[in-house]
Write a protein that holds these residues in place. Structure first.
Motif, short mmCIF file in Angstrom:
data_model
loop_
_atom_site.label_atom_id
_atom_site.label_comp_id
_atom_site.label_asym_id
_atom_site.label_seq_id
_atom_site.Cartn_x
_atom_site.Cartn_y
_atom_site.Cartn_z
N PHE A 189 23.25 3.17 25.57
CA PHE A 189 23.73 2.16 24.99
C PHE A 189 22.93 1.44 23.99
O PHE A 189 23.20 0.86 22.81
N ALA A 190 21.69 1.38 24.18
CA ALA A 190 20.63 0.73 23.37
C ALA A 190 20.62 1.56 21.99
O ALA A 190 20.41 0.89 20.97
N SER A 191 20.51 2.84 22.08
CA SER A 191 20.55 3.49 20.74
C SER A 191 21.75 3.36 20.04
O SER A 191 21.47 3.40 19.05
N LEU A 218 15.02 -7.32 18.47
CA LEU A 218 15.11 -7.35 19.90
C LEU A 218 15.77 -6.18 20.40
O LEU A 218 15.39 -5.72 21.65
N VAL A 219 16.43 -5.29 19.80
CA VAL A 219 17.13 -4.03 20.32
C VAL A 219 15.92 -2.94 20.40
O VAL A 219 15.75 -2.18 21.33
N ALA A 220 15.20 -3.03 19.23
CA ALA A 220 13.97 -2.10 19.08
C ALA A 220 12.94 -2.37 20.43
O ALA A 220 12.52 -1.47 21.07
N ARG A 221 13.00 -3.77 20.67
CA ARG A 221 12.04 -4.10 21.78
C ARG A 221 12.46 -3.57 23.19
O ARG A 221 11.94 -3.01 24.23
N LEU A 222 13.99 -3.61 23.25
CA LEU A 222 14.52 -3.38 24.28
C LEU A 222 14.45 -1.73 24.45
O LEU A 222 14.23 -1.25 25.63
N GLY A 223 14.68 -1.07 23.34
CA GLY A 223 14.53 0.43 23.38
C GLY A 223 12.98 0.78 24.03
O GLY A 223 12.86 1.74 24.87
N SER A 267 11.02 -1.11 25.73
CA SER A 267 11.03 -1.24 27.22
C SER A 267 11.51 -0.27 28.12
O SER A 267 11.06 0.29 29.23
N LEU A 268 12.70 0.28 27.64
CA LEU A 268 13.37 1.13 28.32
C LEU A 268 12.58 2.35 28.35
O LEU A 268 12.50 3.43 29.52
N ALA A 269 11.97 2.83 27.23
CA ALA A 269 11.16 3.96 27.30
C ALA A 269 10.03 3.91 28.17
O ALA A 269 9.58 4.83 28.76
N ASP A 270 9.61 2.77 28.38
CA ASP A 270 8.24 2.52 29.38
C ASP A 270 8.87 2.60 30.58
O ASP A 270 7.90 3.50 31.29
N VAL A 271 9.99 1.99 30.95
CA VAL A 271 10.47 2.13 32.48
C VAL A 271 10.62 3.84 32.39
O VAL A 271 10.34 4.53 33.82
N GLU A 272 11.10 4.63 31.52
CA GLU A 272 11.51 5.98 31.74
C GLU A 272 10.25 6.73 31.96
O GLU A 272 10.00 7.66 32.79
N SER A 273 9.29 6.40 31.17
CA SER A 273 8.11 7.02 31.24
C SER A 273 7.07 6.96 32.76
O SER A 273 6.64 7.71 33.34
N LEU A 274 7.39 5.49 33.12
CA LEU A 274 6.68 5.16 34.70
C LEU A 274 7.60 6.03 35.72
O LEU A 274 6.85 6.72 36.48
N LEU A 275 8.94 6.27 35.96
CA LEU A 275 9.61 6.62 36.60
C LEU A 275 9.36 8.29 36.54
O LEU A 275 9.20 9.06 37.35
#
Length: 472
Positions: free
Chosen positions: A120-122, A141-146, A148-156
C-alpha cells in the motif's frame, strides 16, 4: 605319489644333536625352577607361610569382589545417566522442532500484514509522484512511512534470521545466477534511499554469473549497504557509497565501501559480534539490534564465502564478500543488451508493464488489495482471487500474461506451486512468480526446478517489478 625320501646320515646326526641340546636345556630349566621354589618357601621364617599366602589370596579375592560390585553399581548409575541424557536430548529436539514450526508460523503471520502495508505504501508513493503536487508534505510523509516500515521489516527479518541460525534450520539453496539479477535491484533501491538522505551511491556492475543462495547473499549485501548509509557523513562533506564488483581469479569480490569515519583496528573483530553497534551519525536514529554484521558472518560461513573488512579511520570502510564464479550452461557470455561493467544500469522502474494482464492468487484480502493497487499503478490489468479455480471460472476474455501466487494459501487448498502448475497445463509458457515467507531451501529449489520466480515476504517492489519485466 613319490615314496618318502630316507634320512641321510648327516641329517640323522643333526637331529640327534638338536634333541640332545633340548634335553640339556630342559634339565637346566628344571634346576632353575627348583631353586626358585626353594627360595620362595625359605623366604618366610614362619612355618605357616603357606597358610599366610592362602589368607592373602582370600583377602585379594574379597577386594576384587568388592571392586567388582562397585564397578557394577557405577555402570548402573552410568546407564541411568545415559537414559536421562537421551530423554533430555529427545526433549531438546522436540523443542527445536517446535521452535522451527513457530518460526515458520511467525514468518507468515507477522510478515503478512507487513507485506500488505509495504504494498500500500509503495502504491501510494507512486500515485503521489504521478500527481506531481506542489506541496511536498504528503510525499514526504509517505516516504517516512515507507522508511519506518522498512525499519520494522529489517528488525523482524533480523530476529527471524538469528532464530533460524540458532535453531540450525537455515539451509542454503545454492544455484547459479547472473550477479546483476541481484545487484541491479539493490543498487536502485539504495540509490533512492541514499538520495532521500542527500547521499550518493555509485554502482559498478558485472556481467558474470556466480554460485550462491540468492536470498542469503542479498541479505549480506543489504546489511553492508544499510550499514554504509547509516554511517556515511552528510552536510558539508557529501556522503558517498560504492557498490562494486571485481574479479579475483575464480572469485567475484562484491564490495560496499563508504567515506564514513572508518573502523579502528581493535574494533574490526568486535563489529561482527552479536549486539555490537558502531556509533552512527549523530543525527541518525539508533535503529537496529546490533545483529546485522553478526548475521553476515554466520551467513557467509554457511555459504563458505570469504568475508573481509578494510578500513582507514577517518576515511571510510569497505566490506567485501567473495562469491565463486560459474558459467551457466546456457550462457556463453554477456547478453547483447547488457551494459559493460562500470556503466550504470537501467532502472527496472523505467521498463513498462502497461496493459500486461496479471493474475494474482492470494487468500489475504489486504495483501490482495495492496498488490492490485501497486500493479495497477504500473499500468497492468490485474485480476485477483483466493484460488486459481476462481480465476478460471471467471472465464476472462484475456488470458494471463503473468501469474503471481502466494505459496501458503487457505486451509484445505493446494499450495501456490500446485495451483500454478494447474494453470501452466492450460498455458504452458505462463510466467510465474511465487511469493512466500518460507525461507526453506527445498521450497526455493522446487520453485526453481519448475521455472518459477521466487520472492520472499515482505515483497520489495523494485525486485517484484524486475521479475515481472524480465518474465514478459
Amino acid at each position: 605319489m613319490a615314496p618318502d625320501t630316507p634320512l641321510t646320515d648327516s641329517r640323522k646326526d643333526g637331529l640327534s644333536a638338536e634333541l640332545a641340546a633340548l634335553k640339556a636345556r630342559n634339565r637346566q630349566l628344571e634346576k632353575i625352577n627348583a631353586a626358585l621354589i626353594e627360595r620362595v618357601e625359605s623366604s618366610s621364617p614362619s612355618p605357616s607361610a603357606p597358610y599366610a599366602a592362602f589368607e592373602h589370596a582370600v583377602l585379594l579375592a574379597d577386594q576384587v569382589r568388592e571392586r567388582t560390585d562397585t564397578l557394577h553399581r557405577t555402570l548402573d548409575e552410568l546407564g541411568a545417566l545415559n537414559r536421562r541424557l537421551t530423554a533430555a536430548k529427545a526433549a531438546a529436539e522436540a523443542a527445536n522442532h517446535s521452535k522451527t514450526r513457530f518460526l515458520a508460523a511467525i514468518s507468515h503471520d507477522l510478515l503478512q500484514p507487513l507485506n500488505a502495508a509495504r504494498l500500500f505504501a509503495s502504491a501510494l508513493e507512486e500515485q503521489l509522484a504521478r500527481l506531481a503536487l506542489d506541496d511536498a508534505s504528503p510525499a514526504e510523509l509517505v516516504a517516512r512511512l515507507g522508511r519506518s516500515l522498512a525499519d520494522v521489516e529489517s528488525l523482524l527479518g533480523t530476529l527471524v534470521d538469528i532464530s533460524r541460525l540458532d535453531a540450525g534450520v537455515l539451509t542454503a539453496d545454492v544455484a547459479t545466477f547472473p550477479v546483476r539479477e541481484l545487484l541491479d535491484v539493490l543498487a536502485e533501491e539504495y540509490r533512492q534511499l541514499g538520495a532521500a538522505r542527500g547521499l550518493e551511491l555509485h554502482y559498478v556492475a558485472s556481467h558474470l554469473s556466480v554460485e550462491s543462495d540468492l536470498q542469503l547473499l542479498a541479505r549480506v549485501i543489504r546489511n553492508f549497504l544499510s550499514n554504509a548509509l547509516r554511517h556515511v557523513p552528510d552536510g558539508s562533506t557529501r556522503g558517498r557509497v560504492l557498490l562494486g564488483c571485481r574479479r579475483r581469479g575464480d572469485w567475484l569480490e562484491i564490495t560496499v565501501a563508504d567515506n564514513g569515519p572508518g573502523i579502528a583496528e581493535h574494533q574490526r573483530e568486535v563489529v561482527f559480534q552479536e549486539f555490537r553497534r558502531l556509533a552512527p551519525r549523530q543525527d541518525n536514529e539508533q535503529r537496529g539490534l546490533g545483529l546485522g554484521l553478526a548475521i553476515v558472518k554466520r551467513i557467509t560461513g554457511l555459504l563458505e564465502h570469504p568475508l573481509s573488512l578494510a578500513s582507514t579511520p577517518g576515511r571510510g570502510a569497505a566490506f567485501a564478500v567473495r562469491v565463486p564464479i560459474r558459467q551457466p550452461a546456457n550462457v556463453m557470455g554477456p547478453s547483447a543488451d547488457a551494459p559493460s561493467p562500470g556503466q550504470p544500469c537501467a532502472s527496472p522502474l523505467a521498463l513498462p508493464l502497461l496493459d500486461t494482464v496479471i493474475w494474482v492468487v492470494e487468500d489475504d484480502r489486504e495483501v490482495c488489495a495492496g498488490m492490485q493497487s501497486l500493479l495497477e499503478g504500473w499500468g497492468a490489468s490485474v485480476h485477483c482471487a483466493d484460488t486459481a479455480e476462481v480465476l478460471l471460472r471467471q472465464a476472462l476474455a484475456a488470458p494471463p500474461e503473468v501469474l503471481i501466487v502466494d505459496h501458503q494459501l487457505g486451509d484445505g487448498q493446494p499450495d501456490g506451486l500446485a495451483q500454478a502448475q494447474r494453470l501452466r497445463k492450460r498455458w504452458p509458457d505462463l510466467p510465474v512468480v511465487v511469493i512466500s515467507a518460507d525461507h526453506s531451501a527445498p521450497l526455493k529449489a522446487r520453485a526453481r526446478a519448475l521455472g518459477f520466480g521466487f520472492l520472499l515476504k515482505p515483497v520489495k517492489p523494485l525486485r517484484l517489478r524486475q521479475l515481472l519485466v524480465n518474465h514478459r
